[in-house]
Write a protein that holds these residues in place. Structure first.
Motif, PDB file in Angstrom:
ATOM      1  N   HIS A  82       6.956  19.532 101.702  1.00 14.06           N
ATOM      2  CA  HIS A  82       7.915  19.044 101.042  1.00 14.06           C
ATOM      3  C   HIS A  82       8.239  19.893  99.812  1.00 14.06           C
ATOM      4  CE1 HIS A  82       4.826  16.323  99.603  1.00 14.06           C
ATOM      5  NE2 HIS A  82       5.117  16.624  98.607  1.00 14.06           N
ATOM      6  N   PRO A  83       9.514  20.008  99.602  1.00  9.90           N
ATOM      7  CA  PRO A  83       9.644  20.892  97.972  1.00  9.90           C
ATOM      8  C   PRO A  83       9.263  20.008  96.824  1.00  9.90           C
ATOM      9  CG  PRO A  83      11.654  19.991  98.641  1.00  9.90           C
ATOM     10  CD  PRO A  83      10.643  19.694  99.739  1.00  9.90           C
ATOM     11  N   ILE A  84       8.831  21.015  95.911  1.00 11.73           N
ATOM     12  CA  ILE A  84       8.344  20.465  94.556  1.00 11.73           C
ATOM     13  C   ILE A  84       9.491  21.053  93.658  1.00 11.73           C
ATOM     14  CG2 ILE A  84       6.625  20.023  92.687  1.00 11.73           C
ATOM     15  CD1 ILE A  84       6.099  18.215  95.400  1.00 11.73           C
ATOM     16  N   PRO A  85      10.138  20.350  92.700  1.00 12.48           N
ATOM     17  CA  PRO A  85      10.958  21.191  91.897  1.00 12.48           C
ATOM     18  C   PRO A  85      10.188  21.780  90.692  1.00 12.48           C
ATOM     19  CG  PRO A  85      11.208  18.691  91.567  1.00 12.48           C
ATOM     20  CD  PRO A  85      10.295  18.961  92.665  1.00 12.48           C
ATOM     21  N   ALA A  86      10.675  22.870  90.022  1.00 15.89           N
ATOM     22  CA  ALA A  86      10.276  23.470  88.968  1.00 15.89           C
ATOM     23  C   ALA A  86      10.031  22.361  87.794  1.00 15.89           C
ATOM     24  CB  ALA A  86      11.082  24.663  88.482  1.00 15.89           C
ATOM     25  N   SER A  87       9.068  22.686  86.995  1.00 17.95           N
ATOM     26  CA  SER A  87       8.726  21.861  85.762  1.00 17.95           C
ATOM     27  C   SER A  87       8.561  22.546  84.746  1.00 17.95           C
ATOM     28  CB  SER A  87       7.360  21.012  86.222  1.00 17.95           C
ATOM     29  OG  SER A  87       7.046  20.332  84.951  1.00 17.95           O
ATOM     30  N   ASP A  88       9.282  22.640  83.407  1.00 20.72           N
ATOM     31  CA  ASP A  88       9.075  23.151  82.471  1.00 20.72           C
ATOM     32  C   ASP A  88       7.828  22.466  81.592  1.00 20.72           C
ATOM     33  OD1 ASP A  88      11.329  24.961  82.747  1.00 20.72           O
ATOM     34  OD2 ASP A  88      12.838  23.608  81.579  1.00 20.72           O
ATOM     35  N   VAL A  89       7.619  21.287  81.690  1.00 21.91           N
ATOM     36  CA  VAL A  89       6.548  20.561  81.019  1.00 21.91           C
ATOM     37  C   VAL A  89       5.242  21.181  81.421  1.00 21.91           C
ATOM     38  CG1 VAL A  89       5.565  18.328  80.932  1.00 21.91           C
ATOM     39  CG2 VAL A  89       7.990  18.658  80.643  1.00 21.91           C
ATOM     40  N   ARG A  90       5.117  21.290  82.951  1.00 25.23           N
ATOM     41  CA  ARG A  90       3.994  21.715  83.289  1.00 25.23           C
ATOM     42  C   ARG A  90       3.896  23.430  83.628  1.00 25.23           C
ATOM     43  NH1 ARG A  90       4.861  17.595  87.293  1.00 25.23           N
ATOM     44  NH2 ARG A  90       3.737  15.780  86.784  1.00 25.23           N
ATOM     45  N   ALA A  91       4.832  24.021  83.238  1.00 25.79           N
ATOM     46  CA  ALA A  91       5.099  25.332  83.352  1.00 25.79           C
ATOM     47  C   ALA A  91       4.702  25.808  84.732  1.00 25.79           C
ATOM     48  CB  ALA A  91       4.258  26.110  82.388  1.00 25.79           C
ATOM     49  N   GLU A  92       5.418  25.199  85.829  1.00 25.92           N
ATOM     50  CA  GLU A  92       5.279  25.537  87.197  1.00 25.92           C
ATOM     51  C   GLU A  92       6.514  25.896  87.992  1.00 25.92           C
ATOM     52  OE1 GLU A  92       1.874  22.233  88.588  1.00 25.92           O
ATOM     53  OE2 GLU A  92       3.874  21.827  89.053  1.00 25.92           O
ATOM     54  N   PRO A  93       6.653  26.884  88.515  1.00 24.77           N
ATOM     55  CA  PRO A  93       7.868  27.187  89.343  1.00 24.77           C
ATOM     56  C   PRO A  93       8.097  26.098  90.541  1.00 24.77           C
ATOM     57  CG  PRO A  93       6.299  28.535  90.006  1.00 24.77           C
ATOM     58  CD  PRO A  93       5.534  27.575  88.952  1.00 24.77           C
ATOM     59  N   ALA A  94       9.444  26.060  91.122  1.00 26.50           N
ATOM     60  CA  ALA A  94       9.390  25.353  92.327  1.00 26.50           C
ATOM     61  C   ALA A  94       8.645  25.873  93.512  1.00 26.50           C
ATOM     62  CB  ALA A  94      11.052  25.700  92.755  1.00 26.50           C
ATOM     63  N   HIS A  95       8.022  25.025  94.092  1.00 28.81           N
ATOM     64  CA  HIS A  95       7.100  25.327  95.156  1.00 28.81           C
ATOM     65  C   HIS A  95       7.088  24.226  96.235  1.00 28.81           C
ATOM     66  CE1 HIS A  95       4.784  22.990  92.128  1.00 28.81           C
ATOM     67  NE2 HIS A  95       4.015  22.584  93.004  1.00 28.81           N
ATOM     68  N   ARG A  96       6.132  24.381  97.121  1.00 28.76           N
ATOM     69  CA  ARG A  96       5.841  23.390  98.032  1.00 28.76           C
ATOM     70  C   ARG A  96       4.559  22.866  98.156  1.00 28.76           C
ATOM     71  NH1 ARG A  96       8.162  27.015 103.054  1.00 28.76           N
ATOM     72  NH2 ARG A  96      10.350  26.247 103.235  1.00 28.76           N
ATOM     73  N   HIS A  97       4.619  21.448  98.819  1.00 26.17           N
ATOM     74  CA  HIS A  97       3.545  20.831  98.848  1.00 26.17           C
ATOM     75  C   HIS A  97       2.969  20.513 100.356  1.00 26.17           C
ATOM     76  CE1 HIS A  97       2.461  18.907  94.721  1.00 26.17           C
ATOM     77  NE2 HIS A  97       2.237  20.112  94.820  1.00 26.17           N
ATOM     78  N   PHE A  98       1.891  20.951 100.987  1.00 26.90           N
ATOM     79  CA  PHE A  98       1.503  20.645 102.280  1.00 26.90           C
ATOM     80  C   PHE A  98       0.445  19.473 102.178  1.00 26.90           C
ATOM     81  CE2 PHE A  98       1.831  25.530 102.348  1.00 26.90           C
ATOM     82  CZ  PHE A  98       3.104  25.495 102.889  1.00 26.90           C
TER      83      PHE A  98
END
Length: 180
Positions: free
Chosen positions: A122-138
């Motif tokens: 499933h997709p995980i949206p980008a998070s400015d709070v966590r400084a994470e780009p959009a990515h996937r979780h397996f």
């Protein structure tokens, strides 16, 4: 020592032997594994491997937690950490952290060496709070059961919990697997 990529690949291969109809939905995971990238590192992208627990009580209800940072009802689970030795170990560590439930309080469905009951991409949206780009979780999900006495729940990441009847679970495929 982190979970070896070979162990993850072997788990996926065994899972697909049992559920060949899921090969297409797991194609992004298979592609990622073929590249040999360390997906257990939380600081590497484009994907992470996570593991969680599908916990059933003796009334066929599923434990869900209301996660503080995400503000949603989820199954207990989370990211692999460098000290995790197995995917099941990750799931159980997360269950203890989020709910205060230990291995002694539950039993694995299908025995100690059971395959995941589900692998979800499933997709995980980008998070400015966590400084994470959009990515996937397996996400590797393992099934466990409580006994007739429910364990006491409490954890630092949980706002609330609920026991959801399987009949109300939106994922009908997962509900059917758990009802067996």
């Amino acid at each position: 020592m982190a979970i070896h990529l070979e162990k993850i690949t072997a788990t996926v291969d065994a899972y697909l032997s049992a559920h060949p109809e899921e090969r297409e939905s797991l194609a992004p995971l298979l592609l990622a594994l073929s590249k040999g990238f360390d997906f257990t590192s939380r600081r590497r992208y484009p994907a992470h491997i996570t593991a969680g627990v599908i916990l059933l009580d003796d009334q066929e209800r599923l434990l869900q937690i209301h996660h503080r940072s995400l503000g949603r009802w989820l199954n207990p689970g989370g990211h692999c950490e460098p000290e995790d030795k197995s995917l099941t170990g990750t799931a159980l560590r997360e269950l203890a952290e989020e709910c205060g439930i230990r291995l002694e309080d539950i039993e694995p469905v299908g025995g100690e060496e059971a395959l995941p009951i589900q692998i979800d991409v499933h997709p995980i949206p980008a998070s400015d709070v966590r400084a994470e780009p959009a990515h996937r979780h397996f996400d590797f999900r393992f099934a466990f059961r409580t006994g007739p006495t429910l364990p006491t729940l409490g954890g630092r990441e949980t706002v609330a919990h609920r026991w959801l009847p399987l009949s109300e679970l939106a994922d009908r495929g997962l509900a059917a697997r758990l009802a067996v």
